[in-house]
Design a protein around this motif. Structure first.
Motif, PDB file in Angstrom:
ATOM      1  N   THR A   1       0.832  -1.202   0.000  1.00 11.83           N
ATOM      2  CA  THR A   1       0.000   0.000   0.000  1.00 11.83           C
ATOM      3  C   THR A   1       0.870   1.256   0.000  1.00 11.83           C
ATOM      4  OG1 THR A   1      -1.780  -1.135   1.185  1.00 11.83           O
ATOM      5  CG2 THR A   1      -1.818   1.262   1.212  1.00 11.83           C
ATOM      6  N   MET A   2       1.922   1.263   0.812  1.00  8.77           N
ATOM      7  CA  MET A   2       2.809   2.425   0.876  1.00  8.77           C
ATOM      8  C   MET A   2       3.487   2.664  -0.471  1.00  8.77           C
ATOM      9  SD  MET A   2       4.503   1.940   4.679  1.00  8.77           S
ATOM     10  CE  MET A   2       5.270   3.555   4.699  1.00  8.77           C
ATOM     11  N   VAL A   3       3.950   1.579  -1.112  1.00 12.88           N
ATOM     12  CA  VAL A   3       4.617   1.726  -2.406  1.00 12.88           C
ATOM     13  C   VAL A   3       3.633   2.217  -3.469  1.00 12.88           C
ATOM     14  CG1 VAL A   3       5.784   0.477  -4.259  1.00 12.88           C
ATOM     15  CG2 VAL A   3       6.378  -0.004  -1.876  1.00 12.88           C
ATOM     16  N   LEU A   4       2.446   1.620  -3.501  1.00 12.37           N
ATOM     17  CA  LEU A   4       1.434   2.032  -4.484  1.00 12.37           C
ATOM     18  C   LEU A   4       0.969   3.462  -4.248  1.00 12.37           C
ATOM     19  CD1 LEU A   4      -0.720  -1.243  -4.582  1.00 12.37           C
ATOM     20  CD2 LEU A   4       0.790  -0.389  -6.393  1.00 12.37           C
ATOM     21  N   ALA A   5       0.907   3.865  -2.965  1.00 10.33           N
ATOM     22  CA  ALA A   5       0.492   5.238  -2.656  1.00 10.33           C
ATOM     23  C   ALA A   5       1.512   6.248  -3.157  1.00 10.33           C
ATOM     24  CB  ALA A   5       0.291   5.388  -1.143  1.00 10.33           C
ATOM     25  N   VAL A   6       2.785   5.894  -3.071  1.00 11.37           N
ATOM     26  CA  VAL A   6       3.830   6.778  -3.600  1.00 11.37           C
ATOM     27  C   VAL A   6       3.742   6.854  -5.123  1.00 11.37           C
ATOM     28  CG1 VAL A   6       6.316   7.050  -3.899  1.00 11.37           C
ATOM     29  CG2 VAL A   6       5.395   6.431  -1.658  1.00 11.37           C
ATOM     30  N   LEU A   7       3.511   5.700  -5.763  1.00  7.93           N
ATOM     31  CA  LEU A   7       3.507   5.647  -7.227  1.00  7.93           C
ATOM     32  C   LEU A   7       2.279   6.305  -7.842  1.00  7.93           C
ATOM     33  CD1 LEU A   7       4.801   2.001  -7.817  1.00  7.93           C
ATOM     34  CD2 LEU A   7       6.070   4.130  -8.116  1.00  7.93           C
TER      35      LEU A   7
END
Length: 311
Positions: A273-279
């Motif tokens: 979720t954190m990675v997708l939120a950044v992307l």
């Protein structure tokens, strides 16, 4: 090794089980991202939840019908009306109320923070099990609760400083979602054994769909369903990609790998979720937020793994 009759054959490493588990966790993690993107399109929580359940409902109707036909073919008794009603009520608690509270909370807090709060639901299962069902409370649950909520406090304070009182509202709503899902877990256990996991899931999801669509009918005009083509695509994605498909992937994983392994793979979800939120959302994470997230994931991962080993 020799191919003689005495040779011992070892089962292959269940890589597909790990792949299915990780895929399911990542797809579940995408839910908050898709919801945030839908809100940016002007879709409100009630409309999005109704669309999500309406698009996923046909899958569960078909699967439920197949499950009933299999029961009849095997000559097994159909679940009674009482069991069906109980399953429907418990399903509404876990898949409608918990989902709606999560959807509502995502209006005020980041997708990453929401996922971390939801990730603590196993602790509420332990605490509410002790309070409501006289289950023994274990010291490790209290320790994990303290550590994980210490981590959440770091993120909460960082967000309050940046965004103000709306963070409080969002955090409370998503915490209530975690509590609701924990209650669902506790109430569903005996029903799963009596009804069967496949049929119970279908009854639960059909009930949640009826509640979500009914809630929309009461709270919103029918014109609200006329969303943009991009908004409709997002609604389909959250229904199929973040609801139906990960459910099947997680079930497939459980058939191939242990509960302990599946529990540890679930820790991928907040990270994803954190990675997708950044992307996709342009969210950033400060050092205190990363530290808080690490505390939550380590404590819940440890508690879930140790709890799975007891079973």
């Amino acid at each position: 090794m020799s191919s003689s009759g005495n040779a011992v054959s070892h089962p292959p490493l269940p890589l597909t089980g790990y792949a299915f588990g990780a895929g399911g966790a990542i797809l579940f993690a995408s839910k908050g991202i898709i919801i945030k993107l839908a809100y940016a399109e002007g879709i409100d929580p009630e409309t999005l939840l109704a669309l999500r359940m309406a698009f996923s409902l046909p899958f569960y109707l078909v699967i439920g019908a197949v499950a009933l036909l299999r029961l009849r073919a095997r000559g097994e008794p159909m679940p009674g009306a009482r069991l069906v009603v109980q399953s429907a009520l418990v399903g509404a608690l876990g898949y409608w109320l918990a989902s709606y509270l999560d959807f509502a909370g995502l209006q005020y807090i980041s997708a990453s923070f929401s996922r971390l709060i939801l990730f603590t639901y196993p602790l509420y299962v332990a605490l509410l099990g002790a309070l409501l069902f006289a289950q023994p409370i274990r010291p490790k649950a209290m320790l994990a609760f303290a550590v994980s909520y210490g981590g959440l406090a770091l993120i909460f304070l960082q967000n309050v400083a940046a965004m103000g009182s709306d963070v409080v509202k969002g955090a409370v709503l998503v915490t209530l979602a975690a509590v609701s899902f924990a209650l669902y877990q506790l109430c569903a256990r005996s029903l799963l054994q009596r009804v069967g996991s496949g049929l119970f899931t279908c009854i639960a999801m059909i009930s949640a769909s009826v509640m979500a669509i009914g809630q929309f009918a009461v709270m919103r005009p029918v014109e609200a369903l006329m969303v943009s083509p991009h908004g409709l695509t997002l609604a389909v994605l959250v229904a199929i990609g973040a609801t139906v498909l990960p459910t099947f992937l997680m079930n497939a994983a459980l058939k191939r790998i242990s509960a302990q392994a599946n529990s540890m793979i679930s820790t991928v979800s907040p990270v994803a979720t954190m990675v997708l939120a950044v992307l996709f959302l342009g969210e950033t994470a400060s050092v205190p937020e990363i530290a808080g997230a690490a505390l939550v994931m380590i404590s819940i991962g440890w508690f879930t793994l140790s709890d799975a080993r007891r079973r």
